[in-house]
Design a protein around this motif. Sequence first.
Motif, PDB file in Angstrom:
ATOM      1  N   PHE A  64     108.149 -16.744 -10.579  1.00 47.88           N
ATOM      2  CA  PHE A  64     107.867 -16.314  -9.200  1.00 47.88           C
ATOM      3  C   PHE A  64     107.167 -14.960  -9.187  1.00 47.88           C
ATOM      4  CE2 PHE A  64     109.341 -13.579  -5.723  1.00 47.88           C
ATOM      5  CZ  PHE A  64     108.823 -14.257  -4.631  1.00 47.88           C
ATOM      6  N   TYR A  65     107.630 -14.015  -9.986  1.00 50.32           N
ATOM      7  CA  TYR A  65     107.044 -12.669 -10.002  1.00 50.32           C
ATOM      8  C   TYR A  65     105.598 -12.708 -10.492  1.00 50.32           C
ATOM      9  CZ  TYR A  65     106.487  -7.699 -11.032  1.00 50.32           C
ATOM     10  OH  TYR A  65     106.026  -6.399 -11.078  1.00 50.32           O
ATOM     11  N   ALA A  78     103.363 -14.393  -7.872  1.00 50.90           N
ATOM     12  CA  ALA A  78     103.122 -13.510  -6.728  1.00 50.90           C
ATOM     13  C   ALA A  78     102.077 -12.454  -7.068  1.00 50.90           C
ATOM     14  CB  ALA A  78     104.428 -12.848  -6.295  1.00 50.90           C
ATOM     15  N   GLY A  79     102.161 -11.889  -8.275  1.00 52.63           N
ATOM     16  CA  GLY A  79     101.199 -10.871  -8.664  1.00 52.63           C
ATOM     17  C   GLY A  79      99.786 -11.404  -8.752  1.00 52.63           C
ATOM     18  N   ILE A  80      99.622 -12.563  -9.380  1.00 48.92           N
ATOM     19  CA  ILE A  80      98.264 -13.076  -9.579  1.00 48.92           C
ATOM     20  C   ILE A  80      97.685 -13.617  -8.269  1.00 48.92           C
ATOM     21  CG2 ILE A  80      98.837 -15.454 -10.235  1.00 48.92           C
ATOM     22  CD1 ILE A  80      96.746 -15.214 -12.454  1.00 48.92           C
ATOM     23  N   LEU A  81      98.530 -14.193  -7.402  1.00 46.67           N
ATOM     24  CA  LEU A  81      98.015 -14.694  -6.122  1.00 46.67           C
ATOM     25  C   LEU A  81      97.627 -13.555  -5.184  1.00 46.67           C
ATOM     26  CD1 LEU A  81     100.215 -17.802  -5.250  1.00 46.67           C
ATOM     27  CD2 LEU A  81      97.864 -17.728  -6.091  1.00 46.67           C
ATOM     28  N   SER A  82      98.370 -12.465  -5.193  1.00 38.92           N
ATOM     29  CA  SER A  82      97.974 -11.324  -4.361  1.00 38.92           C
ATOM     30  C   SER A  82      96.662 -10.724  -4.857  1.00 38.92           C
ATOM     31  CB  SER A  82      99.086 -10.270  -4.358  1.00 38.92           C
ATOM     32  OG  SER A  82      99.363  -9.812  -5.667  1.00 38.92           O
ATOM     33  N   SER A  83      96.483 -10.672  -6.176  1.00 41.40           N
ATOM     34  CA  SER A  83      95.202 -10.201  -6.715  1.00 41.40           C
ATOM     35  C   SER A  83      94.071 -11.156  -6.362  1.00 41.40           C
ATOM     36  CB  SER A  83      95.295 -10.051  -8.234  1.00 41.40           C
ATOM     37  OG  SER A  83      96.267  -9.097  -8.602  1.00 41.40           O
ATOM     38  N   ALA A  91     106.210  -9.547  -2.483  1.00 44.05           N
ATOM     39  CA  ALA A  91     106.728 -10.917  -2.449  1.00 44.05           C
ATOM     40  C   ALA A  91     108.229 -10.937  -2.681  1.00 44.05           C
ATOM     41  CB  ALA A  91     106.003 -11.756  -3.509  1.00 44.05           C
ATOM     42  N   VAL A  92     108.712 -10.152  -3.648  1.00 46.96           N
ATOM     43  CA  VAL A  92     110.152 -10.073  -3.904  1.00 46.96           C
ATOM     44  C   VAL A  92     110.873  -9.523  -2.679  1.00 46.96           C
ATOM     45  CG1 VAL A  92     111.900  -8.966  -5.339  1.00 46.96           C
ATOM     46  CG2 VAL A  92     109.826  -9.857  -6.397  1.00 46.96           C
TER      47      VAL A  92
END
Length: 459
Positions: A301-302, A305-310, A363-364
């Motif tokens: 999940f982490y 979330a990081g790659i999708l926000s980028s 996201a978290v």
Amino acid sequence: MFSRSLLTSYRSPSISHLRPFSCSTLALLQPGRSHPSASSTPPPPSAPSPPPPSNRTAFARITPLRVPASQALPSTPPPEQIVVEEIYEDPYDALPKRNLLKPFLFSTIFIAFIYIAAAERTNEESQLWADKLGWNALWRRTTPSQGEMMAAQQFELKKDLQHQLDSVNATLTATLPASLAQPLLQGYLAVAEFWLNSSEPTKLACMIVGVNTVVLGAWKLGRWNGRMAKWWMHNPASGRQVTLLTSVFSHQELWHFGFNMVALWSFLPMGYAFLILGDRQALSTYPGLTESTAIYHLGAFYLTAGILSSLLSHTIFNIFQLPRLLRAITSPTNPILTPSALSSLARKHNAVPSLGASGAIYAVFFLGAMSYPDAQVGIIFLPFLTMPIKFAAGAMMLLDVVGIWRAWKGFNHVAHLGGALFGIGYWRYGCEMWDWLRMKLARKPTPPPSTTGPRLLGL
């Protein structure tokens, strides 16, 4: 960094209509003389100079042969007289272009891989601990619960750490004097006790903070800043897809690193509580699936979330900001773009590289806020002031929406908003997707939804 990448390949469009000086093969230039092609008619031959006067009687007269000057020159002129034709590319070919397909494919493949690996590993460990607890024994009428599996893992970890402590104690006592062995043993014991008593989200947070600390140290060394800027900052115009992921673990400034890591340490347990407990059972079609650990789920999940926000920040830049930047660069009002002018133009259009874990942490945070909306949170500088997390989440989202609308600089508001939306969406649909994937990877028929209590895969 963005401006530097543009500058190395861009030529001002104001000279693009001019044909650069060139010759088809080699041009022979001599100081003080015009180029042979400068005039269509050769210069008239000069009159012969009269012979020097002499008192001796001339026996014969020799008339020199007159040849054109071009034939009198050597066939291979000196290197400094050779002008090689220079091939000029179209300046517009060197400008960055929209890059949407490759980042999307990279992100999709990476997310699919990380979730499949996490689900497969969760299945393996859950089945392993169920077998150790004898779930198929005749004397057991129910499958092991999640609490039983986690308690068994804790007991196994305690035995392993005790065995390692005995081994380290024997090694230090045999090789070092007591004055050195005792402090080292005490330090090892403190670390082992911390690891034993830490929860799974705390252990995952330690790993993430460790990676971010190493990357921050590499930035602070200074000698690798060029490589760090290339591979640990995401520049939407660079064409590098891997930086969508690596930039999530990168911080240049200590204050940025500190804020993000404190937020991660604070809110990661809340997200973990939702994934393994909380109301996720009511939001999944398969509420009875038992898992011995949620650390792999939380890690997937982490990273996602990081790659999708980028990726969202990259996409918005390519669709909206990049065309405006290109129009500004190719405008006739900018005939000459020096490095400082181009850098200023890039900052004006917010076309700068980005880095940081803020999107993943958003996201978290929002996953926890949706799960426990009435939980109280404090402000980092004013810890005595608390408020429900749902109000803090709403204020943060509103701030980023205004930041995007007003084009505020300094923070990647698009990445923040992308992380927040992913956390909200995952609260509703993520656990059902996760349970479905676990069922598919178990290579068993997917059973109909059940409300008869916990079960293992394939039962």
